[in-house]
Design a protein around this motif. Sequence first.
Motif, PDB file in Angstrom:
ATOM      1  N   SER A 178       4.254  -4.121  13.567  1.00 63.16           N
ATOM      2  CA  SER A 178       4.103  -4.695  12.231  1.00 63.16           C
ATOM      3  C   SER A 178       3.225  -5.933  12.336  1.00 63.16           C
ATOM      4  O   SER A 178       3.513  -6.829  13.137  1.00 63.16           O
ATOM      5  CB  SER A 178       5.485  -5.061  11.686  1.00 63.16           C
ATOM      6  OG  SER A 178       5.394  -5.879  10.535  1.00 63.16           O
ATOM      7  N   PRO A 203       7.295  -0.637   3.501  1.00 65.87           N
ATOM      8  CA  PRO A 203       8.495  -0.849   4.309  1.00 65.87           C
ATOM      9  C   PRO A 203       9.497  -1.702   3.531  1.00 65.87           C
ATOM     10  O   PRO A 203       9.107  -2.533   2.695  1.00 65.87           O
ATOM     11  CB  PRO A 203       7.952  -1.600   5.529  1.00 65.87           C
ATOM     12  CG  PRO A 203       6.522  -1.165   5.625  1.00 65.87           C
ATOM     13  CD  PRO A 203       6.057  -1.018   4.205  1.00 65.87           C
ATOM     14  N   ASP A 206       2.362  -3.283   3.720  1.00 67.89           N
ATOM     15  CA  ASP A 206       3.687  -3.897   3.660  1.00 67.89           C
ATOM     16  C   ASP A 206       3.704  -5.014   2.613  1.00 67.89           C
ATOM     17  O   ASP A 206       3.016  -6.021   2.752  1.00 67.89           O
ATOM     18  CB  ASP A 206       4.016  -4.449   5.053  1.00 67.89           C
ATOM     19  CG  ASP A 206       5.322  -5.217   5.123  1.00 67.89           C
ATOM     20  OD1 ASP A 206       6.136  -5.092   4.193  1.00 67.89           O
ATOM     21  OD2 ASP A 206       5.510  -5.950   6.114  1.00 67.89           O
ATOM     22  N   PRO A 218       8.460   4.859   5.784  1.00 65.99           N
ATOM     23  CA  PRO A 218       8.367   3.412   5.983  1.00 65.99           C
ATOM     24  C   PRO A 218       9.636   2.860   6.637  1.00 65.99           C
ATOM     25  O   PRO A 218      10.752   3.250   6.264  1.00 65.99           O
ATOM     26  CB  PRO A 218       8.212   2.866   4.556  1.00 65.99           C
ATOM     27  CG  PRO A 218       7.700   4.022   3.755  1.00 65.99           C
ATOM     28  CD  PRO A 218       8.314   5.243   4.360  1.00 65.99           C
ATOM     29  N   PRO A 219       9.495   1.956   7.625  1.00 58.09           N
ATOM     30  CA  PRO A 219      10.671   1.361   8.254  1.00 58.09           C
ATOM     31  C   PRO A 219      11.544   0.622   7.237  1.00 58.09           C
ATOM     32  O   PRO A 219      11.049   0.012   6.281  1.00 58.09           O
ATOM     33  CB  PRO A 219      10.066   0.380   9.268  1.00 58.09           C
ATOM     34  CG  PRO A 219       8.728   0.961   9.584  1.00 58.09           C
ATOM     35  CD  PRO A 219       8.239   1.549   8.295  1.00 58.09           C
ATOM     36  N   MET A 223       2.353  -0.880  10.288  1.00 52.81           N
ATOM     37  CA  MET A 223       2.501  -1.541   8.990  1.00 52.81           C
ATOM     38  C   MET A 223       1.820  -2.904   9.065  1.00 52.81           C
ATOM     39  O   MET A 223       1.688  -3.470  10.139  1.00 52.81           O
ATOM     40  CB  MET A 223       3.979  -1.679   8.603  1.00 52.81           C
ATOM     41  CG  MET A 223       4.862  -2.280   9.671  1.00 52.81           C
ATOM     42  SD  MET A 223       6.649  -2.204   9.316  1.00 52.81           S
ATOM     43  CE  MET A 223       6.847  -3.659   8.270  1.00 52.81           C
TER      44      MET A 223
END
Length: 421
Positions: free
Chosen positions: A210, A304, A265, A8-9, A230
């Motif tokens: 995202s 994230p 997210d 996950p970022p 995400m």
Amino acid sequence: MSMMIKTPPMGWNSWDCYGASVDEETVRRNAEYMAKHLKQYGWEYVVVDIQWYEPKAKSHEYNHFTELCMDEYSRLIPDEGRFPSSEGGKGFAPLADYVHSLGLKFGIHIMRGISRQAVHRNTAILGTERTAREVAKMNSICAWNTDMYGVDPDKEGAEEYYKSIFALYAEWGVDFIKCDDICRELPHEESELVLLSKCLRNCGRDMVLSLSPGPALLEKSELYKQTADMWRITDDFWDNWQSLYNMFERCEKWSIHSGSGHYPDADMLPVGAILQDYSPENRTKFTEDEQRTMMTLWSIFRSPLMIGGELTKNDEFTEGLLTNAAIIGMNKLSRHAHMVWHKEIGGSEHILWTAVCADGGQYAAVFNVGENKGSLNLDLADLEIYEPVTCTDLWTGAVAEKCKSIKTELPPHGAAAFLLK
């Protein structure tokens, strides 16, 4: 297709603290802090949120129907007053270069569609003779921001418009796109999402996509996976306990949809100084226990992680929260996370989550979501572990061998997390 990000970022986003008013100096300052203090733990994205093209932006409130900064091809560009390095048509390239020089990645927020300003002026679109007015879907508007009309994917020139904006962002060196007014707008705007995603994926530069805001629609989970990296499972998440309590149910429903390259997210982490004057009362309203609960849930669920506070005003607790390598490791290594049970036990309301650890073993997270101090002796048979294991407390680092159970004493709204192997 997604570029298949494997974890996950993690990063910082300007919205919580600065709303629409963030400027270049602020972005550089937070990027420098991230590079020095947080990068080694996996934090890497620096994201400029909404209305960077709006000269008069002051706060979280929007100036409706205001003048925007735009190039001759209907594409919004940074306001030079707030982002001086963009002067002379350079756009975000100089700021992105600076962020990259720190070993970090650069992101921006965009709104779905084409600006009303471009449509009203009927400006050109790069790569086609069609104009802004000819590609706009003028009955598709955002309920909370007046900047944009939707784009009609069935109209000639629509694809060229989206290709042109992502070509521009690729030239700037953008690594992360937060696209707003699209996640929960399905199924009405499904075809626009598909077109937008296609143009981003084919722009020649890897960018995380995202989708925002939520709540996302469970029945559209497969579409999100096919188009984005995400997507928000909630509306804007702020620092109040009820919102955090509600997130347990959201995470439970979405947990089966998390996997390599596609991450539900839970939204930003409102930690540290989240209002601009930074006074003690304007720090996060979450207690320290609630912040640990948030980080534990986000991490085992594999959300994230995007920090919302002014990084340079972090106190010792916030720094420790964001640099716990074991908790961040759980965010990276958790697989097949799910809730085991949710019940009254030990004098309070408890929730148990578990996940496979990709490096071997099993994670367990215990949450006291009730209003009383909770005492719990967790039999590891609840986790289908029937032989003694070594138990590592991820928050304290304490290690106990030959465990058949875990005893926890948790304050109201508190959490504990363990690696069992």
